[in-house]
Scaffold this active site. Structure first.
Site, PDB file in Angstrom:
ATOM      1  N   TYR A 174       3.116   5.392  16.030  1.00  0.00           N
ATOM      2  CA  TYR A 174       1.794   4.497  15.458  1.00  0.00           C
ATOM      3  C   TYR A 174       0.452   5.377  16.035  1.00  0.00           C
ATOM      4  CZ  TYR A 174      -1.731   0.963  15.735  1.00  0.00           C
ATOM      5  OH  TYR A 174      -2.914   0.166  15.703  1.00  0.00           O
ATOM      6  N   VAL A 187       1.080  -1.233  -0.066  1.00  0.00           N
ATOM      7  CA  VAL A 187       0.164  -0.022  -0.104  1.00  0.00           C
ATOM      8  C   VAL A 187       0.732   1.157   0.035  1.00  0.00           C
ATOM      9  CG1 VAL A 187      -2.022  -1.242   0.951  1.00  0.00           C
ATOM     10  CG2 VAL A 187      -0.364   0.045   2.361  1.00  0.00           C
TER      11      VAL A 187
END
Length: 254
Positions: free
Chosen positions: A161, A70
């Protein structure tokens, strides 16, 4: 007018794309979608993983595996084109591909930030973009993004994250408003600590601390997240857009 729904096969006649579909939550979702009547195209990094997963989930060919990173726009374009060329349409996107690095500010590098954002943020944006364009052509569709409890609140050790998952949460809200007039719904799930290969790779201390913070007192299962994704992707959620559904054992209720 409300649509008639087959509750036995809730995705009958639908075509879905799932990124990161060979493992963890993605694989569990692909399995459930196939059982619920959908044709599914899964994208993941390894040819061996996507072909083996597709064959295991549907020997009849209703699940197709495509190599997709991706981080690369052309890979995502090819993934969406495969769904349309193979099955004639694209009704559902589950943007699941992601990485979960643990890092505190002192140890986080610019490279780790860039790598995480490339997958978890840029990759999700591009997946939603190219799936959304196909759905707009058809005048209908459902996009489900994978956010996280870390995309809703701050947590220790997730200085890289967490912000990437805030991107997922923000993208959900903004795309929901933009695409609603065009017949496309955009929602997200926010899982807590879930039993997946990515979580298993985290430190034992990090996992233990995460579990302890969940009021239900256990780690979640990938299948439990998949059921939430199924609901948001199905016509049963036809009046829901811009929502972020916690699947977190009560974490965010505190």
């Amino acid at each position: 007018m409300a649509q008639s729904i087959d509750h036995g096969r809730r995705l009958a006649g639908k075509v879905a794309v799932i990124t990161g579909g060979a493992k963890g939550i993605g694989r569990a979702t692909a399995k459930l979608f196939a059982e619920q009547g959908a044709k599914v195209v899964i994208g993941d990094l390894s040819f061996e993983d996507v072909t083996a997963t597709a064959a295991a989930l549907s020997p009849e060919g209703d699940v197709v595996g495509v190599v997709c990173d991706v981080r690369h726009e052309t890979d995502i374009q090819n993934l969406m084109a495969t769904a349309v060329n193979r099955f004639g349409r694209l009704d559902i996107l589950v943007a699941n591909a992601g990485i979960i690095p643990e890092a505190f500010l002192a140890d986080a590098t610019a490279e780790l930030w860039d790598d995480t954002m490339a997958v978890d943020a840029r990759g999700m944006f591009l997946s939603a973009k190219y799936a959304g364009l196909e759905m707009v052509k058809a005048g209908s569709g459902a996009i489900v993004l994978l956010s996280s409890i870390s995309g809703q609140i701050g947590q220790l050790g997730q200085v890289v994250y967490g912000p990437a998952k805030f991107v997922a949460s923000g993208l959900t809200k903004h795309l929901a408003i933009e695409l609603a007039p065009k017949g496309v719904r955009v929602n997200a799930v926010a899982p807590g600590t879930i039993e997946t290969p990515a979580v298993a790779a985290m430190s034992p201390e990090g996992i233990a601390k995460g579990i302890a913070k969940h009021p239900l007192g256990r780690i979640g299962k990938a299948e439990e997240v998949a059921w939430g994704i199924l609901f948001l992707a199905s016509d049963e959620a036809s009046f829901i857009t811009g929502a972020i559904l916690p699947i977190d054992g009560g974490f965010l209720a505190q």
